[in-house]
Design an enzyme around this catalytic site. Structure first.
Site, short mmCIF file in Angstrom:
data_model
loop_
_atom_site.label_atom_id
_atom_site.label_comp_id
_atom_site.label_asym_id
_atom_site.label_seq_id
_atom_site.Cartn_x
_atom_site.Cartn_y
_atom_site.Cartn_z
N ASP A 13 -1.58 -1.19 5.31
CA ASP A 13 -2.13 -0.89 7.23
C ASP A 13 -3.58 -0.99 7.21
O ASP A 13 -4.04 -1.08 7.52
CB ASP A 13 -1.09 0.06 7.92
CG ASP A 13 -1.53 1.67 6.71
OD1 ASP A 13 -1.47 1.85 5.72
OD2 ASP A 13 -1.42 2.83 7.23
N ASP B 36 -6.88 -2.08 2.85
CA ASP B 36 -6.18 -3.37 2.78
C ASP B 36 -6.41 -4.74 3.47
O ASP B 36 -6.03 -6.25 3.13
CB ASP B 36 -4.73 -2.78 3.86
CG ASP B 36 -4.18 -1.92 3.23
OD1 ASP B 36 -4.62 -1.85 2.09
OD2 ASP B 36 -2.98 -0.72 3.73
N ASP C 26 0.64 -1.48 0.32
CA ASP C 26 0.37 0.14 -0.33
C ASP C 26 0.83 1.00 0.05
O ASP C 26 2.35 1.46 0.91
CB ASP C 26 -0.79 -0.35 0.81
CG ASP C 26 -2.05 1.08 1.66
OD1 ASP C 26 -2.44 1.99 0.73
OD2 ASP C 26 -2.19 1.78 2.16
#
Length: 1463
Positions: free
Chosen positions: A1179, A1183, A782
């Site tokens: 995080d 996700d 991410d």
């Protein structure tokens, strides 16, 4: 009659199966900029504000309620799709068409590979199906957009056709349901009763609403049919063909004039007939109660969507004769048959059970697609209520009932909704399965909804005692209590595990062979192992049970009175107080009815950003019912939905009321938290080649044992040994070739790796994933909070300045708020620029989702930084000023509507800030946020309505993604350099947020509360850009460089803008190529032209070939950046795009931008289809789906959402990825080495024993002890102590145990050991001090052959460990493993010392040694050295002839073919 009913039921089932509407998760990747106002959140009329960043229900929640199979659905097959004519074939399917239209064929994800053993796959596929999702099955083709987006697209093309539930007459909310459970209900009457005056009602009515106080309670008798009560057994025995309507009308029918004496008589009669009642609960009487629903289904399929798991369910009853035969076999075989049936339970049921229809089953056999089997008893109890009070009704029936304007129509009994005299159920994985006589299968009521909930007036009156009792029976207690096994149960299961049974068999065998000391030591070790396993299992189960358990006291409104009850007593429909100070955690899934809350949903989402909840209105309740039918919680309902287990930060009571209320809608394991706990208690089996091959490897060793067994038996016959000795010796070979300690040694390396990771702040909840980390091929990250810092800093702002009439341009960058509007009052505006500057400032002051809790601002970090940049103050319940409007109907009430309820939040200058230049007490500087439209991921914007204290004017402001805000603004207000400035900042890695605003046309409070979001977010005036600086984390660049050097592909997967993602990718060096191609969708391609074309982000003229994705100049150094809309277009189920094109995109893309949570999840699965071993590091809430889908998920979150990921790091940067991969590789190599070492140890001992068997001898008791306890165990432990190598190698370690590359060197090693034992054995026979072995002598094994082979094999055990202790490139060099080096030196010295001790000494006698010459001892040492070098080089030399020529991985073969084609 029965046949007709049956065929009707079949028709209904067929119709339901064919017309099952789609279900979709709440996807967040829509590129739509506007949706209809009916679709988007319509605020409550008295709502002061909407909450903090209301993400669409995050994937961490949705993922527990649907499988992430990225496929399209059939919802619009007969509607939208049918409107697409043949003339559209040459046109690109629009997002609406491409994402809604689906083919008629369904196909399950290819990732599923079922392994049913009890059922056949044909039985499963052809059986009647049900699901925890009412409208889904295992082969449902899922949507790529949400249901509500589909509805919006549908509405936009076919007219507004909202759900039939929504289209109800507004006056329906005022209808009063049947007084079910109220004083008007007669005790003991049938639920299908007719009226007392003789009129014959065709249907029976039931309502959960309480309209009057009632003290009546159902007795046991109420649930038992009247025939049993009044006529005993004769009535039912005599009845042969009574229909269900007649039966139900007579059930429980008693007089209206029961007095106390009659009640006592009833109680006495009930006690007297209790045995009769229990008798009729037996399955053999099923037809007597369900005469119109003859069961015929013997088995069914069920899809547990939360776990993406298909199970088969079969009905059985126990045969007494077969059970007797089974018990006889168990006794006569001394329990061996019992053990065999325990390990293969599916054969036990086939032996003891008789297959019966599901409705008549005493037991149900359940088998999952992974081969997991269990047998569960079926429960039966009296219920005698309509089926709609127990199981969800069909959407069409729900709409039909809700559309009726007549009262008492909500729970009618009829053919499709019969009365359920007997409730037939069982529980599997904490899910209650309930038999439906209409469909003749078991279903669940996890998503049950009461149609009466749409009547807010009646709902808030609470439940009656009678309805509460019904729902306790139907839904159970509201607790999430995991069943913790007792010590005796764990001990029993552990001891009867095949591994320990084999240990027991070995111990008995050794004892019979008089190896008492060895048997006693192994028994002690096994006992300690069992105790350790027992304590660890108990500890783990208690910890999980402690996490899941929750109980508190709750104030509940029942029978129109408040009462305190335990939270476990809550049932769906209960009204309870959320403003109770003692209540800090929500006890169940609920809907907020009054007041407002701020909650922390980090337990589910992983983000500690506070979320505001506002009370539901009537439309929210309609949407709730629709959501439960769609089995999703939409963003519209989520603003009022309180998830079980989430923490309450603050609750406010509305004006004029004494409490904030909520209604329980799901309880126990049906809640979101319950699904989360279930996923932890029943994790999906992890498939890894190493573990699969380990069993094949043991089988290979078993073949070698069989060879030795044959040779030994032949030799024993030649020697003339007695049968007992022959049998014991032959069986002993099995315990040698398959060592009992083998499984334990495989986990040692993993245990050490976990301990080292824990010291580094990295925790693992799935130890089996550690070895998988060693095989990672691609690592996805991410962006925000993972590669970049979580906190954003404002770099500056750009205002839109007027340059002439209807022409604007951006101002210079303002890095200080003072330069944006350098005035003392917001009313001080003298020019068009001043007005625009003021509006831009107000948008920054008000367009956010911050909340004040305990004098601390909480909310989204971006909002916090933006408001902090202004230097103003934020207050709630502001009492110093009232916000008066020009409301024309003030005379309607004594209280102005704007001052009714909770005061609006206000912003004003901070008087305590010395840098503040605004006047704090100026009423023009006091702004009230009177209404908020929360941020929606599918819209990518939020809006507010603002009113100044001094003026009767209302403003609307919006903030969001630049491309979205531009689409809702008047194009004339956009600056001329809009694209240029936006491109500049996104290319350089900044995050850009756009602001817009307008003045509302009507200046009334009522209008501000009634105006739709669509009207607000249209024709706005563009105000400017806010530029946020998102810095890379310190470890990001170096970590990505290390992964790149290790040949591990890196991918960025983010929800941010594609240009920003590319910029961050270049800055972090994730992108190594100069050319990055971005996709564009052609809205009007010609026939046979591509829908998608790719352009260089820096040079628009440089494009890729639409078919091959190759540049025109044939330069191979380039990469792709894929956007979410293109990703959906590529991987929708009905996509006509070739697989080669998709594979090329997956192989070339480094950036995936504007990806929704489910698209991230789907990306993981698409990469896995190319045989990548995928890791994902992220995080936040968006996700969690990807963390679960990846082979290795690494969460950087401290929140409990980390349960979605195998690994959780408290080091909040991606450097933890390197540690995990290193430890994974080291652990995998260690497990590999230990496995090979234990195999070679077995082979060496097997050779020694086989040679001695040929001479009728064996090793001694203490010789076995010395080898196993003093040599093997310490060496195996110390081997695993090796730490990972500091550098990641480009080559990944092998996980294939049964390839020729591994097995051939193993066989060669065994042959080398055989040769190096045979030579000394042959040589010693010619020595003058040679002592011949005693044939068959177990007590006396002293012989020269025994002693020499014992000495030689000792060195082989030690030196084999040295050979297998490979250091770099995966582990540290052997000399750095100090424990191993010390142990090896000690073992060599001890084994050498044994050669030189006096055979007549205590140790010599204990080990049963004989005299050996000094020269031969030196020969043995030299021979051992030669053996070491041969073992080191010869097997490795053989490996080169068996190297794998071509990889079996799909992505490698594609790349190899591409390389060949370019040569």
């Amino acid at each position: 009659m029965n046949g007709r009913q049956h065929s009707n039921g079949e028709e209904r089932r067929g119709t339901h199966s064919q017309q099952r509407p789609s279900f979709s998760s709440v996807r967040t990747g829509s590129t739509s900029t506007t949706l209809t106002s009916d679709l988007i959140v319509e605020q409550n009329n008295t709502e002061p504000y909407a909450g903090a960043t209301f993400e669409t229900v995050p994937s961490s929640i949705v993922s527990f309620h649907h499988p992430h199979s990225f496929q399209s659905s059939s919802i619009a097959r007969g509607s939208v799709a049918s409107n697409s004519g043949a003339d559209e074939r040459g046109r690109r399917l629009t997002e609406e068409d491409s994402l809604i239209y689906s083919p008629s064929q369904r196909s399950r994800s290819s990732s599923h590979n079922p392994h049913f053993r009890f059922f056949t796959e044909e039985q499963i596929s052809s059986a009647e199906g049900a699901s925890t999702l009412e409208r889904a099955d295992y082969d449902t083709i899922w949507d790529s957009v949400p249901v509500y987006e589909q509805q919006a697209h549908h509405d936009s093309r076919l007219g507004s056709q909202r759900s039939s539930i929504h289209s109800r007459s507004s006056r329906s909310s005022n209808l009063n349901g049947n007084l079910y459970g109220s004083a008007s209900q007669e005790r003991g009457r049938s639920l299908s009763r007719g009226s007392r005056n003789g009129s014959d009602h065709e249907v029976e009515e039931y309502s959960s609403s309480l309209h009057s106080s009632s003290s009546l309670q159902y007795s046991i008798r109420d649930r038992i049919p009247a025939e049993l009560e009044e006529n005993g057994t004769e009535s039912l025995d005599d009845r042969s063909s009574v229909n269900s309507g007649e039966s139900s009308r007579s059930i429980g029918d008693t007089s209206d004039h029961l007095d106390n004496g009659q009640g006592q008589e009833d109680s006495h009669t009930n006690h007297k007939n209790s045995s009769t009642h229990a008798e009729y609960l037996k399955s053999s009487y099923h037809e007597k109660f369900y005469s119109d629903y003859i069961p015929h289904q013997y088995y069914q399929r069920f899809y547990i969507a939360e776990e993406d798991l298909v199970i088969g369910i079969g009905g059985y009853r126990t045969s007494r004769i077969r059970a007797f035969l089974y018990n006889t076999l168990c006794i006569t075989t001394l329990g061996l048959f019992y053990l065999l049936m325990r390990w293969m339970p599916y054969y036990k049921m086939k032996l003891c059970g008789i297959r019966v229809p599901l409705a008549k089953a005493e037991k149900v056999v359940i088998e999952s697609e992974f081969g997991e089997y269990c047998c569960i008893d079926v429960k039966r109890c009296w219920y005698n209520r309509p089926m709609s009070t127990l199981l969800p009704i069909t959407p069409s029936r729900m709409a039909e009932r809700c559309n009726r304007d007549m009262p008492n129509n909500l729970h009618r009994t009829d053919d499709e909704n019969p009365s359920i005299p007997i409730l037939i159920s069982f529980e599997y994985r904490y899910i209650t399965f309930i038999y439906s006589p209409v469909e003749d299968i078991f279903k669940t009521n996890n998503n049950w909804v009461d149609p009466d909930w749409v009547h807010l007036g009646s709902v808030t009156r609470g439940l009656s005692r009678n309805v509460w009792e019904d729902r306790v029976i139907a839904f159970g207690k509201n607790h999430i209590n995991l069943n913790v096994k007792t010590v005796s149960q764990i001990l029993f299961d552990e001891v009867l595990h095949p591994f320990y049974v084999f240990q027991i068999f070995s111990i008995i065998l050794w004892s019979l062979d008089e190896y008492y000391y060895y048997a006693a030591c192994i028994f002690l070790i096994s006992l300690l192992s069992v105790i350790d396993s027992l304590l660890e299992t108990k500890k783990t189960s208690r910890r999980l049970a402690a996490i899941s358990y929750f109980n508190c006291e709750v104030r509940v409104f029942r029978k129109e009175f408040w009462t305190h009850v335990s939270s476990t007593e809550l049932v769906p429909g209960d009204i309870y107080e959320v403003s109770d100070p003692a209540l800090t955690i929500f006890p169940c899934d609920s809907i907020l009815l009054s007041g407002d809350c701020i909650v922390n949903e980090s337990m589910l989402t992983g983000e500690s950003v506070p979320v505001s909840k506002v009370p539901a209105n009537q439309r929210s309740m309609h949407q709730l019912i629709e959501d439960f039918q769609n089995t999703q919680i939409s963003s519209y309902v989520s603003k009022s939905f309180l998830f079980s287990g989430t923490k309450m930060i603050r609750t406010r009571i509305p004006h004029g009321q004494t409490a904030a209320l909520a209604m329980a809608v799901r309880t126990g394991f049906s809640t979101t938290k319950g699904s989360l706990v279930r996923s932890m208690a029943f994790p999906k089996p992890a498939s890894f080649k190493f573990y699969e091959d380990s069993f094949r490897y043991i089988g290979f060793m078993g073949l070698i044992a069989l060879l030795g067994f044959s040779v030994s038996c032949f030799r024993f016959i030649q020697l003339g040994l007695d049968k007992k000795t022959m049998i014991l010796r032959a069986l002993d070979i099995i315990t040698i070739v398959v060592p009992p300690a083998l499984p334990a040694t495989l986990t040692i390396g993993t245990s050490f790796a976990l301990a080292r990771l824990k010291k580094k702040g990295i925790f693992c909840i799935s130890p089996t994933r550690v070895n998988v980390c060693g095989k990672i091929d691609v690592m996805c990250f991410d962006k925000t909070g993972t590669l970049t810092e979580d906190d954003l800093d404002i770099y500056g702002v750009h205002l839109s300045e007027p340059v002439s009439y209807n022409k604007f341009k951006f101002s210079k960058l303002h890095s200080d708020i003072k330069s944006v509007f350098p005035k003392f009052s917001l009313n001080d505006c003298n020019s068009p620029l001043d007005f625009r500057s003021k509006n831009f400032l107000i948008s920054m002051l008000t367009c956010h989702s911050l909340r004040l809790v305990d004098d601390e601002l909480l909310g989204d970090p971006l909002d916090f930084k933006m408001f902090q940049f202004t230097g103003w103050s934020y207050d709630e319940d502001f009492q110093r000023h009232a916000f008066h409007s020009m409301y024309d109907q003030r005379h309607e009430g004594d209280i102005f509507p704007e001052n009714f309820g909770i005061m609006p939040a206000v912003v004003h200058p901070n008087g305590n800030d010395s840098n503040n230049r605004f006047t704090d007490n100026d009423p023009h500087n006091l702004l009230g946020i009177v209404r908020s439209f929360e941020f929606l991921s599918e819209l990518r914007r939020m809006s507010v309505i603002v009113k100044p204290s001094s003026n009767d004017v209302y403003w609307a402001f919006s903030k969001g993604a630049p491309e979205v805000i531009a689409s809702i603004c008047a194009q004339a207000t956009l600056p001329q350099d809009y694209d240029e400035i936006l491109r500049h900042y996104t290319h350089t890695g900044y995050r850009v947020i756009a602001c817009a605003g307008k003045t509302l046309p009507k200046r009334t409070w009522l209008y501000s509360q009634k105006v739709s979001r669509e009207e607000i977010e249209s024709n706005m005036e563009f105000l400017g850009f806010i530029i946020f600086e998102n810095k890379l984390k310190e470890a990001s660049k170096s970590t990505l460089a290390t992964l790149r050097e290790a040949n591990i592909r890196t991918i960025m997967c983010t929800g941010d803008n594609v240009l920003t993602a590319i910029s961050v990718g270049r800055e972090s060096k994730l992108i190594q190529f100069d050319r990055v191609y971005v996709p564009y969708i052609d809205d009007g391609p010609r026939l046979h032209e591509s829908v998608i074309f790719w352009r260089d982000v820096d040079n628009c003229e440089n494009i890729l070939d639409c078919r091959t994705l190759k540049p025109s100049d044939s330069i191979e150094d380039y990469t792709l950046a894929v956007t979410g809309d293109v990703f959906r277009l590529l991987f929708r189920e009905e996509s006509a795009i070739p697989d080669t094109y998709k594979d090329e995109v997956l192989l070339k893309a480094s950036i995936y931008a504007r990806m929704s949570p489910d698209e991230k999840h789907e990306l993981m699965e698409q990469l896995q289809k190319l045989d990548y071993v995928v890791g994902f590091c992220g995080d936040g809430a968006n996700d969690c789906g990807a963390l679960k889908a990846a082979n290795v998920g690494i969460s950087l979150s401290e929140a409990e959402a980390s349960v979605a990921a195998p690994f959780t790091s408290q080091v909040f940067d991606i450097s933890c990825v390197l540690d995990i991969i290193k430890e994974g590789r080291a652990s995998l190599v260690t497990s590999f080495a230990c496995f090979q070492y234990m195999s070679l140890y077995s082979a060496i001992q097997f050779i020694t024993v086989t040679i001695l068997y040929c001479r009728g001898s064996n090793l001694g008791d203490f010789q076995f002890l010395y080898i196993d306890l003093l040599l093997i165990v310490p060496i195996a432990i110390c081997m695993s102590w090796s730490k990972p190598y500091y550098k990641l190698s480009k080559k990944r370690p092998s996980a294939n145990l049964v390839s020729p590359k591994i097995l051939v060197p193993l066989v060669v090693s065994i042959l080398v050991c055989l040769v190096f034992q045979l030579v000394p054995w042959l040589l010693v026979q010619g020595k003058p001090w040679y002592i011949k072995p005693v044939i068959g002598g177990d007590d006396v094994v002293q012989s020269s052959e025994n002693t020499v082979l014992f000495f030689v094999s000792n060195f082989q055990y030690i030196l084999t460990a040295v050979v297998l202790s490979i250091g770099p490139p995966y582990r540290q060099p052997m000399h750095k493993n100090k424990e191993f080096v010390i142990d090896i030196i000690f073992s060599i010295l001890l084994s050498s010392l044994l050669m030189f001790i006096n055979p007549r000494s205590f140790c010599g006698k204990l080990l049963q040694l004989t005299k050996t010459s000094k020269a031969f001892k030196i020969f043995i040492i030299c021979w051992a050295c030669i053996n070491y070098y041969c073992q080191l080089y010869i097997p490795n030399y053989m490996k080169q002839y068996f190297k794998k020529r071509n990889s079996s991985k799909k992505y490698k073969n594609i790349l190899r073919q591409q390389d060949l084609s370019t040569v």
